[in-house]
Design a protein around this motif. Structure first.
Motif, PDB file in Angstrom:
ATOM      1  N   MET A   1       0.835  -1.198   0.000  1.00  0.00           N
ATOM      2  CA  MET A   1       0.000   0.000   0.000  1.00  0.00           C
ATOM      3  C   MET A   1       0.873   1.253   0.000  1.00  0.00           C
ATOM      4  SD  MET A   1      -3.227   0.797   2.485  1.00  0.00           S
ATOM      5  CE  MET A   1      -3.537  -0.901   2.973  1.00  0.00           C
ATOM      6  N   GLY A   2       0.549   2.192  -0.849  1.00  0.00           N
ATOM      7  CA  GLY A   2       1.313   3.437  -0.891  1.00  0.00           C
ATOM      8  C   GLY A   2       0.958   4.336   0.273  1.00  0.00           C
ATOM      9  N   LYS A   3       1.620   5.461   0.336  1.00  0.00           N
ATOM     10  CA  LYS A   3       1.295   6.378   1.453  1.00  0.00           C
ATOM     11  C   LYS A   3      -0.023   7.096   1.162  1.00  0.00           C
ATOM     12  CE  LYS A   3       3.705  10.512   0.032  1.00  0.00           C
ATOM     13  NZ  LYS A   3       4.466  11.630   0.133  1.00  0.00           N
ATOM     14  N   TYR A   4      -0.691   7.413   2.238  1.00  0.00           N
ATOM     15  CA  TYR A   4      -1.961   8.135   2.135  1.00  0.00           C
ATOM     16  C   TYR A   4      -1.652   9.540   1.653  1.00  0.00           C
ATOM     17  CZ  TYR A   4      -6.518   9.957   3.661  1.00  0.00           C
ATOM     18  OH  TYR A   4      -7.759  10.525   3.705  1.00  0.00           O
ATOM     19  N   GLN A   5      -2.185   9.888   0.508  1.00  0.00           N
ATOM     20  CA  GLN A   5      -1.827  11.185  -0.065  1.00  0.00           C
ATOM     21  C   GLN A   5      -2.902  11.719  -0.997  1.00  0.00           C
ATOM     22  OE1 GLN A   5       1.282  11.039  -3.139  1.00  0.00           O
ATOM     23  NE2 GLN A   5       1.185   8.798  -3.098  1.00  0.00           N
ATOM     24  N   LEU A   6      -2.602  12.883  -1.520  1.00  0.00           N
ATOM     25  CA  LEU A   6      -3.530  13.577  -2.404  1.00  0.00           C
ATOM     26  C   LEU A   6      -3.267  13.203  -3.866  1.00  0.00           C
ATOM     27  CD1 LEU A   6      -5.668  15.841  -2.889  1.00  0.00           C
ATOM     28  CD2 LEU A   6      -3.762  17.484  -2.830  1.00  0.00           C
ATOM     29  N   PHE A   7      -4.319  12.750  -4.527  1.00  0.00           N
ATOM     30  CA  PHE A   7      -4.275  12.475  -5.966  1.00  0.00           C
ATOM     31  C   PHE A   7      -5.206  13.462  -6.664  1.00  0.00           C
ATOM     32  CE2 PHE A   7      -3.073   8.551  -3.966  1.00  0.00           C
ATOM     33  CZ  PHE A   7      -2.164   7.957  -4.824  1.00  0.00           C
ATOM     34  N   VAL A   8      -4.915  13.700  -7.947  1.00  0.00           N
ATOM     35  CA  VAL A   8      -5.806  14.559  -8.734  1.00  0.00           C
ATOM     36  C   VAL A   8      -6.045  13.894 -10.085  1.00  0.00           C
ATOM     37  CG1 VAL A   8      -6.170  16.863  -9.730  1.00  0.00           C
ATOM     38  CG2 VAL A   8      -4.911  16.636  -7.591  1.00  0.00           C
ATOM     39  N   CYS A   9      -7.265  14.017 -10.567  1.00  0.00           N
ATOM     40  CA  CYS A   9      -7.620  13.400 -11.848  1.00  0.00           C
ATOM     41  C   CYS A   9      -7.291  14.343 -13.005  1.00  0.00           C
ATOM     42  CB  CYS A   9      -9.115  13.066 -11.851  1.00  0.00           C
ATOM     43  SG  CYS A   9      -9.688  12.442 -13.448  1.00  0.00           S
ATOM     44  N   LYS A  10      -6.619  13.797 -14.010  1.00  0.00           N
ATOM     45  CA  LYS A  10      -6.233  14.609 -15.165  1.00  0.00           C
ATOM     46  C   LYS A  10      -7.430  14.926 -16.064  1.00  0.00           C
ATOM     47  CE  LYS A  10      -2.387  12.966 -17.255  1.00  0.00           C
ATOM     48  NZ  LYS A  10      -1.417  11.871 -17.598  1.00  0.00           N
ATOM     49  N   VAL A  11      -8.499  14.172 -15.901  1.00  0.00           N
ATOM     50  CA  VAL A  11      -9.665  14.399 -16.767  1.00  0.00           C
ATOM     51  C   VAL A  11     -10.625  15.412 -16.156  1.00  0.00           C
ATOM     52  CG1 VAL A  11     -11.668  13.313 -17.881  1.00  0.00           C
ATOM     53  CG2 VAL A  11      -9.443  12.161 -17.891  1.00  0.00           C
ATOM     54  N   CYS A  12     -11.010  15.197 -14.881  1.00  0.00           N
ATOM     55  CA  CYS A  12     -11.995  16.107 -14.277  1.00  0.00           C
ATOM     56  C   CYS A  12     -11.350  17.118 -13.336  1.00  0.00           C
ATOM     57  CB  CYS A  12     -13.091  15.323 -13.555  1.00  0.00           C
ATOM     58  SG  CYS A  12     -12.536  14.464 -12.071  1.00  0.00           S
ATOM     59  N   GLY A  13     -10.099  16.862 -12.946  1.00  0.00           N
ATOM     60  CA  GLY A  13      -9.406  17.811 -12.071  1.00  0.00           C
ATOM     61  C   GLY A  13      -9.784  17.709 -10.608  1.00  0.00           C
ATOM     62  N   ASP A  14     -10.615  16.716 -10.259  1.00  0.00           N
ATOM     63  CA  ASP A  14     -11.046  16.610  -8.867  1.00  0.00           C
ATOM     64  C   ASP A  14      -9.989  15.922  -8.004  1.00  0.00           C
ATOM     65  OD1 ASP A  14     -13.332  17.967  -9.287  1.00  0.00           O
ATOM     66  OD2 ASP A  14     -14.698  16.345  -8.817  1.00  0.00           O
ATOM     67  N   LEU A  17      -8.302  11.556  -1.978  1.00  0.00           N
ATOM     68  CA  LEU A  17      -7.363  11.136  -0.940  1.00  0.00           C
ATOM     69  C   LEU A  17      -7.357   9.625  -0.848  1.00  0.00           C
ATOM     70  CD1 LEU A  17      -8.352  13.736   1.816  1.00  0.00           C
ATOM     71  CD2 LEU A  17      -6.180  13.668   0.561  1.00  0.00           C
ATOM     72  N   GLY A  18      -6.174   9.034  -0.935  1.00  0.00           N
ATOM     73  CA  GLY A  18      -6.107   7.578  -0.852  1.00  0.00           C
ATOM     74  C   GLY A  18      -4.686   7.087  -0.778  1.00  0.00           C
ATOM     75  N   THR A  19      -4.546   5.760  -0.756  1.00  0.00           N
ATOM     76  CA  THR A  19      -3.216   5.164  -0.656  1.00  0.00           C
ATOM     77  C   THR A  19      -2.722   4.685  -2.011  1.00  0.00           C
ATOM     78  OG1 THR A  19      -4.292   3.089  -0.076  1.00  0.00           O
ATOM     79  CG2 THR A  19      -3.510   4.444   1.750  1.00  0.00           C
ATOM     80  N   GLY A  20      -3.496   4.936  -3.037  1.00  0.00           N
ATOM     81  CA  GLY A  20      -3.102   4.580  -4.393  1.00  0.00           C
ATOM     82  C   GLY A  20      -4.178   5.067  -5.332  1.00  0.00           C
ATOM     83  N   ALA A  21      -3.854   5.082  -6.628  1.00  0.00           N
ATOM     84  CA  ALA A  21      -4.866   5.518  -7.596  1.00  0.00           C
ATOM     85  C   ALA A  21      -5.951   4.446  -7.691  1.00  0.00           C
ATOM     86  CB  ALA A  21      -4.223   5.741  -8.953  1.00  0.00           C
ATOM     87  N   PRO A  22      -7.219   4.819  -7.616  1.00  0.00           N
ATOM     88  CA  PRO A  22      -8.297   3.843  -7.799  1.00  0.00           C
ATOM     89  C   PRO A  22      -8.352   3.410  -9.270  1.00  0.00           C
ATOM     90  CG  PRO A  22      -9.197   6.067  -7.611  1.00  0.00           C
ATOM     91  CD  PRO A  22      -7.721   6.189  -7.414  1.00  0.00           C
TER      92      PRO A  22
END
Ligand SMILES: [Fe+2]
Ligand SMILES: [Fe+2]
Length: 175
Positions: A1-14, A17-22
């Motif tokens: 499991m990766g570290k809990y962090q902020l991800f952003v979507c390149k398509v919608c920009g939203d 927060l998670g431990t990896g990209a869904p």
């Protein structure tokens, strides 16, 4: 499991927060590779876009708004819990798409709830609603394929390419 962090979507920009990209963006449904850690994401919008891209985005906005309304109506008027949930999920994704398009266009979001078109009313049965879903999603895939091919702006081309994959996923739900 990766570290809990902020991800952003390149398509919608939203942000997410998670431990990896869904496997799919929880907001717009974009495929996994689009959901990236914040430090790998950079805003791609805000540059002037060509008239051809603009025309495709405006056409796409109509499709997304129509789909949002249709799915909302089906979800709202269904007595079947599966249909309520399924069409709510679809409604949320299409609304995200409409919002993303508006961001790219630098336009205002149309007042979706007030656009009550006859064609966006829920059909009688689940089967009919699924058939209408399939028709809309297949059409969207075709329209976005063309838009991806014809848009001269790289960011818009990419956007339509990814949107096409999301709508193709939706077709699978009608099988
Ligand atoms: Fe997204
Ligand atoms: Fe969509």
């Amino acid at each position: 499991m990766g570290k809990y962090q902020l991800f952003v979507c390149k398509v919608c920009g939203d942000p997410y927060l998670g431990t990896g990209a869904p496997s799919r963006c929880p907001f717009c449904g974009a495929h996994e590779e689009n959901v990236v850690p914040m430090d790998e994401w950079g805003p791609v919008w805000g540059k002037p876009i060509s008239d051809i891209s603009k025309k495709h985005l405006e056409e796409a906005l109509q499709l997304e708004v129509g789909a949002t309304n249709f799915y909302r109506n089906v979800s709202k008027f269904s007595k079947d819990v599966w249909a309520q949930k399924m069409f709510k999920a679809l409604m949320k994704a299409e609304k995200e798409h409409a919002e993303a398009i508006v961001k790219i266009l630098g336009a205002d979001m149309p007042n979706i709830e007030e656009m009550e078109l006859e064609e966006d009313k829920a059909r009688e049965t689940i089967e009919e609603n699924l058939a209408e879903t399939r028709k809309r999603e297949e059409n969207a895939v075709e329209v976005y394929k063309m838009a991806a091919a014809e848009s001269p702006d790289e960011a818009v081309k990419y956007f339509f390419g990814e949107l096409m994959k999301i709508e193709a996923d939706h077709i699978l739900l009608t099988e």
